[in-house]
Design a protein around this motif. Structure first.
Motif, PDB file in Angstrom:
ATOM      1  N   ILE A 136      -5.359  68.641 -24.783  1.00  0.00           N
ATOM      2  CA  ILE A 136      -5.592  67.797 -23.618  1.00  0.00           C
ATOM      3  C   ILE A 136      -6.126  68.610 -22.441  1.00  0.00           C
ATOM      4  O   ILE A 136      -7.031  68.160 -21.739  1.00  0.00           O
ATOM      5  CB  ILE A 136      -4.306  67.034 -23.234  1.00  0.00           C
ATOM      6  N   ALA A 137      -5.606  69.810 -22.246  1.00  0.00           N
ATOM      7  CA  ALA A 137      -6.080  70.632 -21.137  1.00  0.00           C
ATOM      8  C   ALA A 137      -7.571  70.921 -21.271  1.00  0.00           C
ATOM      9  O   ALA A 137      -8.319  70.840 -20.286  1.00  0.00           O
ATOM     10  CB  ALA A 137      -5.295  71.931 -21.067  1.00  0.00           C
ATOM     11  N   GLN A 138      -8.029  71.232 -22.477  1.00  0.00           N
ATOM     12  CA  GLN A 138      -9.450  71.493 -22.688  1.00  0.00           C
ATOM     13  C   GLN A 138     -10.281  70.228 -22.466  1.00  0.00           C
ATOM     14  O   GLN A 138     -11.375  70.284 -21.904  1.00  0.00           O
ATOM     15  CB  GLN A 138      -9.701  72.028 -24.098  1.00  0.00           C
ATOM     16  N   GLU A 139      -9.752  69.110 -22.915  1.00  0.00           N
ATOM     17  CA  GLU A 139     -10.461  67.845 -22.726  1.00  0.00           C
ATOM     18  C   GLU A 139     -10.632  67.543 -21.235  1.00  0.00           C
ATOM     19  O   GLU A 139     -11.697  67.131 -20.786  1.00  0.00           O
ATOM     20  CB  GLU A 139      -9.708  66.694 -23.406  1.00  0.00           C
ATOM     21  N   ILE A 140      -9.578  67.748 -20.466  1.00  0.00           N
ATOM     22  CA  ILE A 140      -9.643  67.490 -19.023  1.00  0.00           C
ATOM     23  C   ILE A 140     -10.602  68.463 -18.356  1.00  0.00           C
ATOM     24  O   ILE A 140     -11.413  68.073 -17.515  1.00  0.00           O
ATOM     25  CB  ILE A 140      -8.230  67.559 -18.389  1.00  0.00           C
ATOM     26  N   GLU A 141     -10.538  69.731 -18.734  1.00  0.00           N
ATOM     27  CA  GLU A 141     -11.427  70.737 -18.150  1.00  0.00           C
ATOM     28  C   GLU A 141     -12.890  70.470 -18.460  1.00  0.00           C
ATOM     29  O   GLU A 141     -13.772  70.880 -17.701  1.00  0.00           O
ATOM     30  CB  GLU A 141     -11.038  72.135 -18.628  1.00  0.00           C
ATOM     31  N   SER A 142     -13.166  69.761 -19.537  1.00  0.00           N
ATOM     32  CA  SER A 142     -14.555  69.468 -19.891  1.00  0.00           C
ATOM     33  C   SER A 142     -15.139  68.332 -19.051  1.00  0.00           C
ATOM     34  O   SER A 142     -16.341  68.092 -19.066  1.00  0.00           O
ATOM     35  CB  SER A 142     -14.663  69.126 -21.379  1.00  0.00           C
ATOM     36  N   LEU A 143     -14.279  67.644 -18.305  1.00  0.00           N
ATOM     37  CA  LEU A 143     -14.734  66.535 -17.464  1.00  0.00           C
ATOM     38  C   LEU A 143     -15.297  67.048 -16.136  1.00  0.00           C
ATOM     39  O   LEU A 143     -14.921  68.122 -15.672  1.00  0.00           O
ATOM     40  CB  LEU A 143     -13.569  65.585 -17.175  1.00  0.00           C
ATOM     41  N   PRO A 144     -16.150  66.262 -15.489  1.00  0.00           N
ATOM     42  CA  PRO A 144     -16.620  66.632 -14.150  1.00  0.00           C
ATOM     43  C   PRO A 144     -15.455  66.602 -13.156  1.00  0.00           C
ATOM     44  O   PRO A 144     -14.441  65.917 -13.395  1.00  0.00           O
ATOM     45  CB  PRO A 144     -17.662  65.567 -13.806  1.00  0.00           C
ATOM     46  N   PRO A 145     -15.567  67.328 -12.043  1.00  0.00           N
ATOM     47  CA  PRO A 145     -14.455  67.425 -11.074  1.00  0.00           C
ATOM     48  C   PRO A 145     -13.896  66.075 -10.615  1.00  0.00           C
ATOM     49  O   PRO A 145     -12.690  65.917 -10.503  1.00  0.00           O
ATOM     50  CB  PRO A 145     -15.068  68.197  -9.899  1.00  0.00           C
ATOM     51  N   GLU A 146     -14.767  65.097 -10.364  1.00  0.00           N
ATOM     52  CA  GLU A 146     -14.278  63.788  -9.903  1.00  0.00           C
ATOM     53  C   GLU A 146     -13.439  63.110 -10.986  1.00  0.00           C
ATOM     54  O   GLU A 146     -12.404  62.498 -10.703  1.00  0.00           O
ATOM     55  CB  GLU A 146     -15.456  62.887  -9.503  1.00  0.00           C
ATOM     56  N   ALA A 147     -13.853  63.230 -12.234  1.00  0.00           N
ATOM     57  CA  ALA A 147     -13.085  62.646 -13.337  1.00  0.00           C
ATOM     58  C   ALA A 147     -11.762  63.371 -13.509  1.00  0.00           C
ATOM     59  O   ALA A 147     -10.738  62.757 -13.818  1.00  0.00           O
ATOM     60  CB  ALA A 147     -13.899  62.693 -14.628  1.00  0.00           C
TER      61      ALA A 147
END
Length: 80
Positions: A6-17
């Motif tokens: 999950i941490a990698q998935e979140i980090e792959s998102l743009p800052p606003e997301a």
């Protein structure tokens, strides 16, 4: 199903997301927090709050209802 990090998935998102994910997690924590947790909050007396009485020395605030009435009348006359 493939294991998700999950941490990698979140980090792959743009800052606003990423911010939206954090906000949503905060919402879920408050929504699903145990009721007993909410009862632990100690209530404080409003009389001891620094906000209460902050205008007590102002002469124009001795009668707060009259002050608000006067303020409204001035504003309403200006709009007419």
């Amino acid at each position: 199903m493939e294991s998700l990090n999950i941490a990698q998935e979140i980090e792959s998102l743009p800052p606003e997301a990423q911010k939206q994910v954090v906000d949503f997690l905060a919402f879920l924590k408050t929504r699903y927090s145990p009721v007993s947790q909410n009862k632990k909050t100690k209530r404080t007396s409003l009389a001891n709050d620094p906000f209460i009485g902050m205008w007590r020395t102002r002469k124009d605030m001795q009668d707060s209802a009259a002050w608000v009435r006067g303020l409204r009348q001035k504003e309403w006359k200006r709009r007419s």
